[in-house]
Motif scaffolding. Sequence first.
Motif, PDB file in Angstrom:
ATOM      1  N   HIS A 194     -12.517  -3.875  -2.904  1.00  0.00           N
ATOM      2  CA  HIS A 194     -13.475  -4.581  -3.749  1.00  0.00           C
ATOM      3  C   HIS A 194     -14.878  -4.025  -3.523  1.00  0.00           C
ATOM      4  CE1 HIS A 194     -10.812  -8.426  -4.268  1.00  0.00           C
ATOM      5  NE2 HIS A 194     -10.295  -7.360  -4.828  1.00  0.00           N
ATOM      6  N   GLY A 195     -15.563  -3.804  -4.618  1.00  0.00           N
ATOM      7  CA  GLY A 195     -16.906  -3.248  -4.530  1.00  0.00           C
ATOM      8  C   GLY A 195     -16.935  -1.737  -4.630  1.00  0.00           C
ATOM      9  N   GLY A 196     -15.785  -1.101  -4.554  1.00  0.00           N
ATOM     10  CA  GLY A 196     -15.718   0.349  -4.665  1.00  0.00           C
ATOM     11  C   GLY A 196     -15.237   0.766  -6.044  1.00  0.00           C
ATOM     12  N   SER A 197     -15.282   2.056  -6.290  1.00  0.00           N
ATOM     13  CA  SER A 197     -14.770   2.573  -7.552  1.00  0.00           C
ATOM     14  C   SER A 197     -13.287   2.870  -7.398  1.00  0.00           C
ATOM     15  CB  SER A 197     -15.517   3.846  -7.945  1.00  0.00           C
ATOM     16  OG  SER A 197     -15.148   4.923  -7.098  1.00  0.00           O
ATOM     17  N   ALA A 198     -12.609   3.106  -8.542  1.00  0.00           N
ATOM     18  CA  ALA A 198     -11.178   3.412  -8.489  1.00  0.00           C
ATOM     19  C   ALA A 198     -10.909   4.675  -7.686  1.00  0.00           C
ATOM     20  CB  ALA A 198     -10.631   3.555  -9.902  1.00  0.00           C
ATOM     21  N   ALA A 199     -11.879   5.599  -7.669  1.00  0.00           N
ATOM     22  CA  ALA A 199     -11.710   6.844  -6.917  1.00  0.00           C
ATOM     23  C   ALA A 199     -11.764   6.620  -5.407  1.00  0.00           C
ATOM     24  CB  ALA A 199     -12.778   7.854  -7.319  1.00  0.00           C
ATOM     25  N   ASP A 200     -12.195   5.432  -4.984  1.00  0.00           N
ATOM     26  CA  ASP A 200     -12.292   5.119  -3.549  1.00  0.00           C
ATOM     27  C   ASP A 200     -10.989   4.568  -2.984  1.00  0.00           C
ATOM     28  OD1 ASP A 200     -14.977   5.827  -3.582  1.00  0.00           O
ATOM     29  OD2 ASP A 200     -15.654   3.789  -4.022  1.00  0.00           O
ATOM     30  N   GLY A 201      -9.928   4.590  -3.771  1.00  0.00           N
ATOM     31  CA  GLY A 201      -8.689   3.977  -3.337  1.00  0.00           C
ATOM     32  C   GLY A 201      -7.798   4.890  -2.524  1.00  0.00           C
ATOM     33  N   ALA A 202      -6.605   4.386  -2.244  1.00  0.00           N
ATOM     34  CA  ALA A 202      -5.591   5.146  -1.507  1.00  0.00           C
ATOM     35  C   ALA A 202      -4.236   4.557  -1.865  1.00  0.00           C
ATOM     36  CB  ALA A 202      -5.821   5.058  -0.004  1.00  0.00           C
ATOM     37  N   TYR A 203      -3.181   5.331  -1.647  1.00  0.00           N
ATOM     38  CA  TYR A 203      -1.829   4.850  -1.879  1.00  0.00           C
ATOM     39  C   TYR A 203      -1.355   4.036  -0.675  1.00  0.00           C
ATOM     40  CZ  TYR A 203      -0.845   7.508  -6.144  1.00  0.00           C
ATOM     41  OH  TYR A 203      -0.834   7.979  -7.427  1.00  0.00           O
ATOM     42  N   LEU A 204      -0.788   2.853  -0.974  1.00  0.00           N
ATOM     43  CA  LEU A 204      -0.223   1.978   0.046  1.00  0.00           C
ATOM     44  C   LEU A 204       1.286   1.909  -0.170  1.00  0.00           C
ATOM     45  CD1 LEU A 204      -0.572  -0.141   2.338  1.00  0.00           C
ATOM     46  CD2 LEU A 204      -0.893  -1.871   0.542  1.00  0.00           C
ATOM     47  N   ALA A 205       2.048   2.172   0.861  1.00  0.00           N
ATOM     48  CA  ALA A 205       3.507   2.207   0.755  1.00  0.00           C
ATOM     49  C   ALA A 205       4.089   0.796   0.683  1.00  0.00           C
ATOM     50  CB  ALA A 205       4.102   2.950   1.944  1.00  0.00           C
ATOM     51  N   TYR A 206       5.189   0.673  -0.057  1.00  0.00           N
ATOM     52  CA  TYR A 206       5.908  -0.586  -0.186  1.00  0.00           C
ATOM     53  C   TYR A 206       7.356  -0.393   0.266  1.00  0.00           C
ATOM     54  CZ  TYR A 206       2.228  -3.284  -2.332  1.00  0.00           C
ATOM     55  OH  TYR A 206       1.068  -3.998  -2.525  1.00  0.00           O
ATOM     56  N   PRO A 207       8.020  -1.464   0.683  1.00  0.00           N
ATOM     57  CA  PRO A 207       9.399  -1.370   1.206  1.00  0.00           C
ATOM     58  C   PRO A 207      10.418  -1.198   0.075  1.00  0.00           C
ATOM     59  CG  PRO A 207       8.640  -3.636   1.284  1.00  0.00           C
ATOM     60  CD  PRO A 207       7.456  -2.821   0.846  1.00  0.00           C
ATOM     61  N   LEU A 208      10.456  -0.004  -0.510  1.00  0.00           N
ATOM     62  CA  LEU A 208      11.278   0.274  -1.682  1.00  0.00           C
ATOM     63  C   LEU A 208      12.745  -0.058  -1.463  1.00  0.00           C
ATOM     64  CD1 LEU A 208      11.659   1.548  -4.521  1.00  0.00           C
ATOM     65  CD2 LEU A 208      11.919   3.757  -3.360  1.00  0.00           C
ATOM     66  N   SER A 209      13.317   0.380  -0.346  1.00  0.00           N
ATOM     67  CA  SER A 209      14.749   0.201  -0.126  1.00  0.00           C
ATOM     68  C   SER A 209      15.137  -1.274  -0.146  1.00  0.00           C
ATOM     69  CB  SER A 209      15.164   0.836   1.204  1.00  0.00           C
ATOM     70  OG  SER A 209      16.529   0.619   1.458  1.00  0.00           O
ATOM     71  N   ASP A 210      14.398  -2.104   0.572  1.00  0.00           N
ATOM     72  CA  ASP A 210      14.700  -3.535   0.597  1.00  0.00           C
ATOM     73  C   ASP A 210      14.588  -4.145  -0.798  1.00  0.00           C
ATOM     74  OD1 ASP A 210      15.191  -3.718   3.354  1.00  0.00           O
ATOM     75  OD2 ASP A 210      13.061  -3.898   3.793  1.00  0.00           O
ATOM     76  N   MET A 211      13.575  -3.723  -1.550  1.00  0.00           N
ATOM     77  CA  MET A 211      13.355  -4.305  -2.867  1.00  0.00           C
ATOM     78  C   MET A 211      14.443  -3.879  -3.858  1.00  0.00           C
ATOM     79  SD  MET A 211       9.212  -3.863  -2.814  1.00  0.00           S
ATOM     80  CE  MET A 211       8.635  -5.041  -4.020  1.00  0.00           C
ATOM     81  N   LEU A 212      14.971  -2.682  -3.707  1.00  0.00           N
ATOM     82  CA  LEU A 212      16.072  -2.248  -4.568  1.00  0.00           C
ATOM     83  C   LEU A 212      17.350  -3.020  -4.258  1.00  0.00           C
ATOM     84  CD1 LEU A 212      15.481   1.613  -4.660  1.00  0.00           C
ATOM     85  CD2 LEU A 212      15.186  -0.010  -6.543  1.00  0.00           C
ATOM     86  N   HIS A 213      17.594  -3.282  -2.987  1.00  0.00           N
ATOM     87  CA  HIS A 213      18.742  -4.114  -2.627  1.00  0.00           C
ATOM     88  C   HIS A 213      18.618  -5.498  -3.278  1.00  0.00           C
ATOM     89  CE1 HIS A 213      19.373  -1.090   0.597  1.00  0.00           C
ATOM     90  NE2 HIS A 213      20.606  -1.548   0.641  1.00  0.00           N
ATOM     91  N   ILE A 214      17.430  -6.059  -3.224  1.00  0.00           N
ATOM     92  CA  ILE A 214      17.199  -7.387  -3.804  1.00  0.00           C
ATOM     93  C   ILE A 214      17.378  -7.345  -5.322  1.00  0.00           C
ATOM     94  CG2 ILE A 214      15.412  -9.114  -4.245  1.00  0.00           C
ATOM     95  CD1 ILE A 214      14.362  -8.446  -1.376  1.00  0.00           C
ATOM     96  N   LEU A 215      16.881  -6.292  -5.967  1.00  0.00           N
ATOM     97  CA  LEU A 215      17.049  -6.156  -7.417  1.00  0.00           C
ATOM     98  C   LEU A 215      18.523  -6.192  -7.806  1.00  0.00           C
ATOM     99  CD1 LEU A 215      14.524  -3.431  -8.694  1.00  0.00           C
ATOM    100  CD2 LEU A 215      14.658  -5.828  -9.382  1.00  0.00           C
TER     101      LEU A 215
END
Length: 664
Positions: A442-463
């Motif tokens: 918050h307060g920064g520009s979109a260029a100030d961001g970074a990629y944050l990892a998510y628990p893909l494997s667990d979420m695919l099992h749930i799907l």
Amino acid sequence: MSALHDLAELVGLQVEWEDAAGEAKRVSDDNLRRILAALGFPAASDEEISESFERARTDASRCEFASTRAGEALLLPAIGSAGAGELLLENGPTIALAVAKTPEGLRVPPIAEIGYHLLKGPNFTVRIAVAPERCLGVADLAKKPRAWGAAVQLPSLRDDNPRAFGDFGTLADTAKRFGEAGAEALAISPTHALFPADPSRYSPYAPSSRLFLNALFADLSLLGETLPPVDAGDLIDWEKAIPQRMAALRHAYEAHWSEVESRVMAYRDRKGEALERHAIYEALHAHFFADGAGGWQDWPDEYHDPSGEAVARFAKTHREDVNFHLFAQWLAAESLTAAQSAAREAGMSIGLIADLAVGMDGSGSHAWSAPGDLLTGLSVGAPPDLLGPEGQDWGLTTFSPAGLKRNGFAPFIETLRAALDHAGGIRIDHILGLNRLWVVPHGGSAADGAYLAYPLSDMLHILAIESHRANAVIIGEDLGTVPEGLRPKLEAWHVLGMRVLWFERDEDGDYVPPLDWHEQAVAMTGTHDVTTIAGWWQGRDIDWAVKLGRFSSAEAVSEACRDRASERTQIWSALVASGAASGAMPSPDDPGPVLDAALVHVGSSACELALVPLEDIAGQVEQPNIPGTTDEHPNWRRRMPATTAELLAQSDIAHRIEALDKSR
């Protein structure tokens, strides 16, 4: 690497990444510190980095949730001792099993029972999700091996009795009409709860909560009520329409509460505390919005805690308002259930396909009710690329990866179930976010961001679990900069991708023949974010780009027009090559033959499902939304030119649908 970078990677931040052009990028240390602080890991000094690193390492070593496929052994980290254990199944029985120690960790023998179970080892407890082999596919549900359907923007639908905007009653009629025409599915725009007290907030992709419905869509005719007809022009006037619809809902509540109270309260009991809090939020938001407050952050501090005494007093003294919002949610749910029933009764094997927005407004109901579920101090968006050199900040929050793990993924499961409660499928907007999300401090520009990892494997099992429980297909919007290796992972779980006509090109820029399109996907002529076929053929998107100042010079406009002339030849050649079109290319002011051919072209694809926007079926020139605009373009305001029944009865449209059906 530095200690700061070590901390960032342990937390799940991607220090180095590759942009859409394949160029290597690195997040600055200053931006890493800002994002880490928002995630709860201060890193302003060496001492803070050291303390945060130890806490992050402790968090990473915990294992409170794990997932596996049925019949496959599960390997857990070394969180406890090997020995006799027991598995408390979701449906009650307990199974004895032995947990073995291996060099890699603890091995749990294969589990056959699908569901969410509790594993108790000698000195540890883990919740385990056991998934089927994959999500259900179209062939598991549809009567035909290659099905088709339409995609509609719900508010754009018209009714015989002119309404300010389409609702679930209008949707039920549209589903009936398309079902009778041979469609197996009807994809709809998001129906999440918005901010009914604030008529300026009508974007379906910026909801207050994804757990509940937009009560404005409730079908009052289910209670015998009728809406007064309105002068419905080409554009929806949300500023007038929302207060009018809320007044009609309030009238229905006052007229029918005594006869439906027990049903509403039974619904509240089934939905639990989350619904009660949502209704209280709606009442509070309306109360404070009248005094100029926006979201809950603008309320007096004592109302920030949903469990606090001030909120309890408010709920007691404003019980009528809270009950009204419970009533509105109940009626909306009944109405959407009726729409899905209408789809099924008309012959649709899938029926409605719900749309799950990528996130929610941080000032809304979910963020107030359960802040621990969500990211705070960060919003999600997209990094700078060729289409958006400055990047994108969508101004939304979404689930916190740490919060998901801490809560046993309950927020994700509840959100999926809310979307699938009245549908035979779900489209997950920006499914790339199950793998990683671009987060912006918050307060920064979109260029100030970074990629944050998510628990893909667990979420695919749930799907996969939820797909089978809801008897529903799962579609993932996998457009844009897709990380390498993500699509194969989605395909392994039978999550359908999206293949859009304009984007299906080979390395040389030539259109890929539709029979070569990927089978495990949904074929489309377009989406709500791209120009319609008629609009593209006539150059309407170029006109809008000129209006929006997106060209640097008159020469750039001329070049775009020259390129479009060449592109028309290219797409017509592709349509002829697939057998969808024949003869000479029509003129730029005659999109009809292109519309007819494009639907057949997409329909003849190898994809297991084809979804065509109603705008393309009806030959509309304007598109529902232009990304990157707010008031500059009438986003989410356009109405269809006639009712669905009237449109489908027109000879050219009826011929178009018949040809699409035959192509499948």
